[in-house]
Design an enzyme around this catalytic site. Structure first.
Site, PDB file in Angstrom:
ATOM      1  N   ARG A 180      52.204  -2.325   0.209  1.00 32.20           N
ATOM      2  CA  ARG A 180      52.308  -1.477   0.564  1.00 32.20           C
ATOM      3  C   ARG A 180      52.419   0.109   1.132  1.00 32.20           C
ATOM      4  O   ARG A 180      52.563   1.230   1.022  1.00 32.20           O
ATOM      5  CB  ARG A 180      50.916  -1.803   2.052  1.00 32.20           C
ATOM      6  CG  ARG A 180      49.472  -2.408   1.198  1.00 32.20           C
ATOM      7  CD  ARG A 180      48.560  -2.977   2.308  1.00 32.20           C
ATOM      8  NE  ARG A 180      49.539  -4.806   2.203  1.00 32.20           N
ATOM      9  CZ  ARG A 180      49.349  -5.299   2.068  1.00 32.20           C
ATOM     10  NH1 ARG A 180      48.484  -4.849   0.875  1.00 32.20           N
ATOM     11  NH2 ARG A 180      50.319  -5.954   1.268  1.00 32.20           N
ATOM     12  N   THR A 181      53.112  -0.441   2.158  1.00 33.22           N
ATOM     13  CA  THR A 181      54.312   0.632   2.601  1.00 33.22           C
ATOM     14  C   THR A 181      55.267   1.207   1.804  1.00 33.22           C
ATOM     15  O   THR A 181      55.536   2.391   1.651  1.00 33.22           O
ATOM     16  CB  THR A 181      55.712  -0.523   3.576  1.00 33.22           C
ATOM     17  OG1 THR A 181      54.837  -0.655   4.910  1.00 33.22           O
ATOM     18  CG2 THR A 181      56.610   0.935   4.183  1.00 33.22           C
ATOM     19  N   LYS A 184      74.626  -8.476   4.805  1.00 33.69           N
ATOM     20  CA  LYS A 184      75.689  -8.561   5.534  1.00 33.69           C
ATOM     21  C   LYS A 184      76.478  -7.413   6.027  1.00 33.69           C
ATOM     22  O   LYS A 184      77.129  -7.133   7.677  1.00 33.69           O
ATOM     23  CB  LYS A 184      77.103  -8.468   4.648  1.00 33.69           C
ATOM     24  CG  LYS A 184      77.505 -10.564   4.983  1.00 33.69           C
ATOM     25  CD  LYS A 184      78.143 -10.825   3.449  1.00 33.69           C
ATOM     26  CE  LYS A 184      78.124 -12.388   3.524  1.00 33.69           C
ATOM     27  NZ  LYS A 184      79.534 -12.455   2.108  1.00 33.69           N
ATOM     28  N   ARG A 208      64.011  -0.035   4.492  1.00 34.06           N
ATOM     29  CA  ARG A 208      63.087  -1.793   4.792  1.00 34.06           C
ATOM     30  C   ARG A 208      64.011  -2.764   4.598  1.00 34.06           C
ATOM     31  O   ARG A 208      64.489  -3.156   3.199  1.00 34.06           O
ATOM     32  CB  ARG A 208      61.771  -2.625   4.750  1.00 34.06           C
ATOM     33  CG  ARG A 208      61.665  -3.561   4.689  1.00 34.06           C
ATOM     34  CD  ARG A 208      59.983  -4.182   3.409  1.00 34.06           C
ATOM     35  NE  ARG A 208      59.011  -3.323   4.525  1.00 34.06           N
ATOM     36  CZ  ARG A 208      58.208  -4.143   4.125  1.00 34.06           C
ATOM     37  NH1 ARG A 208      57.250  -4.677   3.853  1.00 34.06           N
ATOM     38  NH2 ARG A 208      57.107  -2.980   4.985  1.00 34.06           N
ATOM     39  N   HIS A 263      58.052  -2.110  13.205  1.00 36.10           N
ATOM     40  CA  HIS A 263      57.513  -1.539  11.898  1.00 36.10           C
ATOM     41  C   HIS A 263      57.108  -0.396  12.684  1.00 36.10           C
ATOM     42  O   HIS A 263      55.909   0.100  12.633  1.00 36.10           O
ATOM     43  CB  HIS A 263      56.988  -2.527  11.339  1.00 36.10           C
ATOM     44  CG  HIS A 263      56.529  -2.044   9.996  1.00 36.10           C
ATOM     45  ND1 HIS A 263      57.061  -0.739   9.247  1.00 36.10           N
ATOM     46  CD2 HIS A 263      55.865  -3.114   9.071  1.00 36.10           C
ATOM     47  CE1 HIS A 263      56.138  -0.747   8.095  1.00 36.10           C
ATOM     48  NE2 HIS A 263      55.752  -1.893   8.233  1.00 36.10           N
TER      49      HIS A 263
HETATM   50  C1  NCD Z   1      54.207  -6.172   7.195  1.00 33.44           C
HETATM   51  C2  NCD Z   1      55.609  -6.295   7.057  1.00 33.44           C
HETATM   52  O1  NCD Z   1      56.236  -6.046   6.013  1.00 33.44           O
HETATM   53  O2  NCD Z   1      56.340  -6.303   7.913  1.00 33.44           O
HETATM   54  N1  NCD Z   1      53.144  -5.541   6.248  1.00 33.44           N
HETATM   55  C3  NCD Z   1      53.107  -4.516   6.323  1.00 33.44           C
HETATM   56  O3  NCD Z   1      54.175  -4.048   6.287  1.00 33.44           O
HETATM   57  N2  NCD Z   1      52.134  -3.680   6.201  1.00 33.44           N
HETATM   58  C4  NCD Z   1      53.574  -7.699   7.497  1.00 33.44           C
HETATM   59  C5  NCD Z   1      54.090  -9.262   6.901  1.00 33.44           C
HETATM   60  O4  NCD Z   1      54.864  -8.759   6.544  1.00 33.44           O
HETATM   61  O5  NCD Z   1      52.938  -9.867   7.164  1.00 33.44           O
END
Ligand code: NCD
Length: 306
Positions: A55-56, A84, A105, A133
């Protein structure tokens, strides 16, 4: 309010006024999901994902394209050298030559802050370890605002993995800017971190318990999270807590009839599929709110709207 060129690393860098401004801008983006726009024409977004994501990453890329911009991407499984920090720095120094904004991420806490300090272009944190997040918190607030109609005065419960859940930490910090009551429900080993309790507890009323039934009848928003197997250091500990909570239509029968159920997704077994069809389930709609929230954030960070 000025957002152009700004990093989005922690939700704690934002005031309530700024969050409301972002939500107002998000509302303006809703019609553009169909119509599209050229406001980011000629701009390039890089998504650097060193942890899995559906999704993100895809919503950022879709948001960029709907606003007329381009995307480049690293979406590879993590490797030990990336953890690292040094090689993340080099990656940032490389990609900032090719893109005008970076979305990152990474499995380490502090990674997004480090990237933002190195990069000459804005950095958006799309999940830094178990820490934060922030864009998820913004889309979660927007979901509550749109589905319940307000945030002030609500009882919000978080259930599941509150220790390693970065979405929980960011949203709890954001909700502390409102007149809310927050209930944390988890097993002992997955209790929300002390630093979150301390900061949030100074601003709003909080409760902690192991059982959802202790607070269920009072809740307006139930925020369900996955027990994150990959972040729990001890496999035995995971075995003890896996499957500990499961939201079913029975749960809903004992709750307020208009309680909404949210989840950042992915879910494993913590919400029964039978809940999906109920009017309480908002986790699929939440993904769409994620798209429009990210359109607003890109438009603001690029200075395309003011
Ligand atoms: C979450 C994450 O990656 O922190 N998902 C997200 O970004 N919608 C939650 C998860 O991984 O359970």
């Amino acid at each position: 309010m000025k957002f152009e060129g700004r990093d989005i690393v922690s939700i704690r860098d934002f005031s309530r006024d700024e969050i409301e401004y972002i939500m107002d801008t998000t509302r303006l983006m809703e019609p553009l999901t169909k119509r599209g726009s050229t406001m980011l024409q000629g701009r390039t977004l890089a998504t650097l994902f060193f942890e899995p994501s559906t999704r993100t990453r895809m919503s950022f890329e879709s948001a960029m394209q709907k606003l007329g911009g381009n995307c480049i991407s690293i979406a590879e499984a993590r490797t030990s050298s990336l953890e690292k920090g040094e090689s993340l720095a080099d990656t940032v120094r490389t990609v900032e030559n090719y893109a005008d904004l970076l979305v990152i991420r990474h499995p380490l806490d502090g990674s997004a802050r480090m990237a933002a300090e190195i990069a000459s272009v804005p950095v958006i944190n799309a999940g830094s370890g178990a820490e934060e997040h922030p864009t998820q918190a913004l889309l979660d607030l927007y979901t509550i605002q749109r589905e319940v109609g307000r945030i002030d005065g609500l009882n919000i419960a978080f259930i599941g993995d509150l220790r390693y859940g970065r979405t929980v930490h960011s949203l709890a910090y954001a909700l502390a800017l409102y007149d809310t009551t927050i209930h944390f429900i988890s097993p002992e080993s997955l209790r929300v971190r002390g630093e979150v309790i301390d900061e949030v507890g100074q601003k709003v009323k909080i409760t902690e318990s192991r059982e959802l039934n202790d607070v269920l009848s009072r809740i307006d928003v139930l925020y369900v999270t996955r027990i994150q197997k990959e972040r729990i250091p001890d496999p035995e500990e995971y075995e003890k807590v896996k499957g500990i909570y499961r939201i079913t239509t029975d749960t809903l029968r004992n709750a307020k009839s208009n309680m909404i159920v949210m989840h950042p997704l992915p879910r494993v077994d913590e919400i029964a599929p039978e809940v999906d069809m109920t009017p309480n389930a908002k986790y699929f709609k939440q993904m769409w709110y994620g798209l429009v929230t990210r359109m607003a954030l890109l438009a603001l960070c690029f200075g395309a709207v003011e």
